[in-house]
Design an enzyme around this catalytic site. Structure first.
Site, short mmCIF file in Angstrom:
data_model
loop_
_atom_site.label_atom_id
_atom_site.label_comp_id
_atom_site.label_asym_id
_atom_site.label_seq_id
_atom_site.Cartn_x
_atom_site.Cartn_y
_atom_site.Cartn_z
N GLU A 1 -5.07 -20.95 -49.62
CA GLU A 1 -4.45 -21.49 -48.41
C GLU A 1 -3.04 -21.99 -48.70
O GLU A 1 -2.13 -21.87 -47.86
CB GLU A 1 -5.31 -22.65 -47.88
CG GLU A 1 -4.83 -23.25 -46.57
CD GLU A 1 -4.85 -22.24 -45.44
OE1 GLU A 1 -5.93 -21.93 -44.93
OE2 GLU A 1 -3.76 -21.75 -45.07
N ILE B 1 0.22 -25.92 -43.65
CA ILE B 1 -0.26 -25.26 -42.43
C ILE B 1 -1.47 -24.39 -42.77
O ILE B 1 -1.36 -23.52 -43.62
CB ILE B 1 0.84 -24.34 -41.83
CG1 ILE B 1 2.15 -25.09 -41.68
CG2 ILE B 1 0.37 -23.73 -40.52
CD1 ILE B 1 3.35 -24.18 -41.38
N LYS C 1 5.15 -14.25 -49.31
CA LYS C 1 4.25 -14.79 -48.29
C LYS C 1 3.92 -13.76 -47.22
O LYS C 1 2.77 -13.63 -46.81
CB LYS C 1 4.87 -16.05 -47.68
CG LYS C 1 4.92 -17.21 -48.68
CD LYS C 1 5.82 -18.34 -48.21
CE LYS C 1 5.84 -19.49 -49.23
NZ LYS C 1 6.94 -20.46 -48.96
N GLY D 1 6.50 -28.96 -50.56
CA GLY D 1 6.40 -30.37 -50.89
C GLY D 1 5.04 -30.68 -51.46
O GLY D 1 4.06 -29.99 -51.20
#
Lengths: 439, 439
Positions: A129, A136, A205, A302
């Protein structure tokens, strides 16, 4: 009845590693309550201490491979980055019967098929994930929440550093270099930001999301990639005058039976659903044939946001949710058919074109003539007055929809004119993807 | 090895029922491929035929309870609406060993605790992704994707009809009645839109999400609810002049150890992350202590988007994903502790206040004086010139943050002045919720 704890080994104690460590330590009770069983950190592997993490009472090693061989570790959390050593580490963990959770998009974009296949062969699960979109839960949306849909398209802003830099350039009129320097100073860009700003990270991604959403193999090296590192602030400003903002888009969509995926800076209208996504935030639009447009927004990077996704995967392995998704559904990279992946040649788009041309009679006519001969219809044309003689002036053209090869060929010809300097800038103007309800 | 098919009984063939029927029939192959097993429609119960559904070859009955007793049905899909008969139907289905999937927010807001508890007692699962946010996988986000977070707040636009009406009022300057008539004509509002526009539907949804996100019982009847049905277009216009748009917000957030939940029309700044959400779309912002702000957007109603969520739950039951989440995680309504739920008395907010007052000396002074004595600080005050004599003029005040009881008391006193007509309008001005990273 309380189930046995899930024992976690964390490899890597950088930003995401320390975030994961702290979320698991500080919220242990709440996570145990929600997961229905405790999640404990069995071991941590790090080359050096991280002052943000109090590892008192936790086994710490400098050798990541020790974690992969530790019989007391149920889930190895791979947060070391890169894709050679990381691949070795994950393979060893699986060989030793461990589930794996990783935030490593480069690893999965390059070796996902192999690793997923091996894990499944051994009855184990890989949670990832955290590899796309930070905090998200976009992987879950694609593989679970939207499972009833044929996905038509994905449009993502998936690199927080690039989006932050673009937001600064747009809002403050800064140059790319000024924005980068400020971001590096405030820790929002790495000392070497290459992978973020040259589009590679976004390409990793979109490769992962494309494989999941469209059920086709993705050849990472065949994805056209362009970053924001060559973006000129005058194009940002001209675009703004035309009602557009520039975003680094990672896009994948169907073209008939084919799938195309690409990464590049693009103009979108200020009322486009991705236009408001500013600063370090990410957003991913997914267009399904039953849902129509859905969009997912949050912090794409982050420590703590990415840790949220890592810990969700660890909990998901503990509850059996993730193994159920991973073992029973059929759209993981290792279960894909090799599908046709096309580059940009099949794309149709509007374009923004800036030509540096001499300010003399006939120049605009020759540019218009070249575009016309390529059947490219001009939507707007603007030449601004220039103060000094003999300088080149920017001629800004926006086109109606045309095929990508046509605009490329036209620009080659414009660049060959001796009245231009051969440095023509061309960026797509991306409209909102249409919702197509095929139900 | 192919697993046995999941056999579905659909009760109700209205908009969502027919959407579900069609998604399952038309995409049977793709869904089977993704789910790893076929999903077949075993029986349909409907009071009358739906011309959008070709039920040839499917068992159809007029008696919903027949489906709940059909031994060949594994999953009963409850799409009849309401909460008395629906409750009976779901209880009977569970008693007969069937999993249940429902889109029925009213049912869950009122009887969720009982139904969840009974299902769990019998080792069965209730899927309810479709109950909140239509095609947006928000239930999965809260119960799975964000499981590592302590949730601080939820801000939702969760009623598509209301948002559509407000968008029309804002963009076209229409009155509420004009917008409603147009929406009814185009099928975007029901003939009796009461539950949508009076806030009840939004309250059902925030009740469900609050119970999941905060792990506390929610007393539905204790949720303060106000709809858009009394909204005056002049307030929409005054708000716009001040830089705000009006949205029907469904909000839940912590106040210390308590949780408050409410539904009402509120002003938000045009750069608030929910301001761009227009037309029939929904969006839900969730603020977690690790992720910070995440937002989920999509179509909150309609046959095919809602069917996407229903089918995801059916597939999730087939793959074992949903039973794993439902049985092992601990934050379902029936597992909640009874937590303190507070009304609006503890809320602090800025406010928009419109007073209809006489245009004569001393009126503004008396209004300002009342606000001042309640320690409410005025941020802006506007009185527009009025053409005719003796008419009341609108005095529009925005306040700095103050406590809800203070503004309510102040307005009661203003309404008691003989220089006002006692019809003062007060709406909260909602700022973006702060991200609080407690990690």
């Amino acid at each position: 009845m309380t189930l046995k704890p899930v024992r976690v080994g964390i490899c890597g104690l950088g930003t995401v590693g320390s975030g994961t460590f702290n979320v698991l330590m500080r919220n242990a009770d709440e996570i145990a309550r929600r997961a229905g069983r405790p999640i404990v950190i069995e071991q941590v592997a790090a080359r050096r201490d991280n002052p943000d993490c109090d590892t008192t009472g936790v086994k710490v090693t400098a050798d990541i491979f020790e974690v992969a061989q530790n019989p007391d570790v149920d889930v190895l959390v791979e947060l070391i980055g890169g894709y050679d050593v990381a691949r070795e580490l994950v393979l060893m963990a699986i060989a030793n019967g461990k589930h794996v959770v990783t935030a490593n998009k480069a690893l999965l974009a390059h070796h996902g098929k192999e690793l997923f296949g091996y894990a499944r062969e051994r009855g184990l699960t890989i949670g990832f994930e955290a590899s796309c979109g930070g905090g998200i839960p976009i992987i879950r949306a694609i593989t679970d929440g939207l499972i009833a849909n044929q996905i038509d398209a994905i449009y993502g802003i998936v690199n927080g550093t690039s989006n932050f830099l673009l937001t600064e350039m747009i809002q403050k009129g800064e140059t790319y270099q000024q924005a980068l320097a400020a971001a590096q100073e405030s820790g929002l860009a790495e000392a070497d930001p290459s992978l973020d700003v040259n589009g590679t990270d976004s390409a990793h991604k979109i490769a992962i999301m494309t494989a999941l959403a469209f059920g086709t193999d993705v050849d990472f090296d065949a994805i056209p990639v362009e970053g924001i590192d060559n973006l000129d602030e005058q194009d940002v400003a001209f675009g703004r005058d035309l009602g557009y903002v520039v975003k680094l888009l990672a896009v994948a969509h169907r073209i008939g039976d084919d799938v195309t995926a690409w990464v590049r800076p693009a103009f979108i209208s200020t009322d486009h659903p991705l236009a408001w996504v500013g600063g370090p935030f990410n957003a991913i639009s997914v267009y399904g044939h039953a849902t129509g447009h859905t969009l997912y927004y949050g912090r794409g990077a982050g420590g703590s946001p990415t840790a949220s996704a890592v810990v969700a995967d660890v909990v998901g392995i503990g509850t059996g949710v993730l193994p159920a998704v991973f073992s029973s559904t059929r759209f993981w990279p290792d279960r894909n058919t090799t599908g046709p992946q096309v580059g940009l040649d099949g794309s149709v788009s509007r374009f923004y074109v800036r030509i540096m041309a001499q300010d003399r009679p006939g120049v605009l006519a020759s540019i218009s003539d070249i575009l016309g001969r390529h059947e490219i219809s001009i939507a707007s044309l603007r030449q601004n007055e220039q103060a000094r003689r003999n300088e080149l002036v920017p001629v800004v053209v926006t086109t109606h929809s045309c095929r990508e090869p046509a605009i490329r060929d036209a620009i080659a010809r414009i660049d060959a004119l001796d009245t231009t300097d051969g440095s023509t800038v061309c960026m797509p103007i991306v409209e909102e993807h249409p919702e197509e309800f095929s139900n």
